[in-house]
Each structure stands twice: as C-alpha cells, then as structure tokens.
Design an enzyme around this catalytic site. Structure first.
Site, PDB file in Angstrom:
ATOM      1  N   CYS A 181       0.940  -1.160  -0.113  1.00 55.91           N
ATOM      2  CA  CYS A 181       0.068  -0.070  -0.080  1.00 55.91           C
ATOM      3  C   CYS A 181       0.914   1.250   0.025  1.00 55.91           C
ATOM      4  CB  CYS A 181      -1.028  -0.073   1.243  1.00 55.91           C
ATOM      5  SG  CYS A 181      -2.116  -1.477   1.303  1.00 55.91           S
TER       6      CYS A 181
HETATM    7  C1  BEZ Z   1       0.525  -4.577   1.896  1.00 53.85           C
HETATM    8  O1  BEZ Z   1       0.009  -3.604   1.628  1.00 53.85           O
HETATM    9  O2  BEZ Z   1       1.776  -4.713   1.996  1.00 53.85           O
HETATM   10  C2  BEZ Z   1      -0.217  -5.745   2.184  1.00 53.85           C
HETATM   11  C3  BEZ Z   1      -1.417  -5.681   2.848  1.00 53.85           C
HETATM   12  C4  BEZ Z   1      -2.265  -6.622   3.185  1.00 53.85           C
HETATM   13  C5  BEZ Z   1      -1.652  -7.963   2.789  1.00 53.85           C
HETATM   14  C6  BEZ Z   1      -0.542  -8.121   2.341  1.00 53.85           C
HETATM   15  C7  BEZ Z   1       0.275  -7.061   1.982  1.00 53.85           C
END
Ligand code: BEZ
Length: 209
Positions: free
Chosen positions: A45
C-alpha cells in the site's frame, strides 16, 4: 451485490485526509480514480500511495482526481502519509477516505470476507464526470497494481468517448484503433474520412489524431 460498469457510482458523505466530502460533489466535472487498499502502514500500500502521488501531473492532465480508501482513521492516514512521502520521495496531496466503520467499503463491495472481514481488497473504480462507473478491477492484497494500465485504460476510455472508437489488445496512445461494429461502413465514411483498413467486415482499423 457487486457494482457494474454503466451503473451510477453510489454517492456517500465521508471524512477524508483533506476534510469531509460529498463524493459526487467532490468529483464534480472530473473523472475519478477511486481505489481501496487493505491497511495503512503496510508495504504494498505504501508503494501504491506513493505511485499515485508521483503520477499527480498525469492524472491532472487527464482531468482525473485520485482518491484512496482504507478502513483506517483520518489520524492514522495522516501519520502514514508522512512515511509514504519519506519512503517514496513524494508529497501526497490527494484525499484518502477514512472508513473505520466499513460503510463505504461495503457499499462498493471492497470487503471480500474470505480474504478479510475488516480490510478492503485492492479495488479500482474509474468513474466519469456523469458519475457512471466505467471500469472495475479487483486485485488481491499481496499484488500492487500496474499504474501504467490505469493511465492506459483512462486514455482508452476518454479517446473512445471523444472519437467513437474501441481500442485493441495492448493498445497504446498513438496506435491504430477499432471502428466499433455498431457503426456501419456508410456512417464510418462520415466519421472517419481518413479511411480504414478492413481486415474483416467486423475488424476495421483506423488512425485518429
Ligand atoms: C501490503 O500492503 O503490503 C499488504 C497488505 C495486506 C496483505 C498483504 C500485503
């Protein structure tokens, strides 16, 4: 029930990092790139928020307003933006919706309970100035989106609206486009005086400026 292409994007009032908004009023006469992500302070994200911010001039050029969402609070978003700016070398200014009660996430089908009951998956909605949903995409939590594709599809939609054309596989701006089958050859002569290549009666390629 999932939202479908062609439907009016549901309106809502919500708190964002840039203050409260009425979604339709905020979109105004622009297009909108509305995207959800699972959570603040997560690695994928963080890169997606950074990329969206880095592409601010590309979105503006296309009259597109980006807006993000996760099920965290405004305060959490604001603190996390400091990390996004620092690690992704940007200055994020677009709004991020706070949706701790999941109201907007549920309205837009962003919660996929088999993945998580509380975190949104990576949904994309491209919404036009008439507030119609023009594209939906859903990515899993572990895969960051391809922002070249997001800009490409916006270009294709906007060109299609302007020139009454469709775009072939892997189309890029400047390449040949397709005359839709709904336009007869007689009508096409007026709309596309530059002519076209007819590979099949249903497959006509032309150039548009
Ligand atoms: C991420 O944004 O890195 C992420 C969020 C939820 C699950 C896996 C990765």
């Amino acid at each position: 029930m999932s939202l479908k292409i062609g439907e009016t994007a549901p309106n809502f009032k919500v708190e964002t990092t840039n203050g409260p908004i009425d979604f339709h009023e905020w979109i105004g006469d622009s297009w909108c790139f509305f995207f959800s992500h699972p959570a603040d302070y997560t690695p994928v994200c963080t890169t997606e928020m950074g990329r969206t911010s880095q592409l601010a001039a590309e979105f503006t050029k296309r009259n597109v307003k980006p807006i993000g969402l996760s099920t965290d609070t405004v305060e959490e978003h604001k603190n996390w933006i400091l990390d996004v700016n620092d690690t992704q070398h940007t200055n994020l200014t677009f709004p991020i919706i706070a949706d701790p009660d999941l109201a907007v996430s549920k309205l837009y089908g962003m919660i996929h309970p088999s993945e998580s009951e509380t975190a949104a998956v990576r949904s994309v909605f491209i919404i036009d100035p008439k507030k119609k949903i023009r594209l939906t995409m859903t990515y899993p939590m572990s895969v960051g989106r391809n922002f070249d594709e997001i800009l490409r599809v916006i270009d294709a939609l906007q060109l299609g609206d302007k020139k009454r054309v469709a775009t072939p596989a892997d189309w890029r701006p400047g390449q040949k486009v397709i005359i839709p089958p709904s336009i007869s050859n007689d009508e096409a002569k007026d709309i596309f005086p530059q002519g076209w290549d007819e590979l099949r009666p249903y497959l006509r390629l032309t150039d548009v400026a």
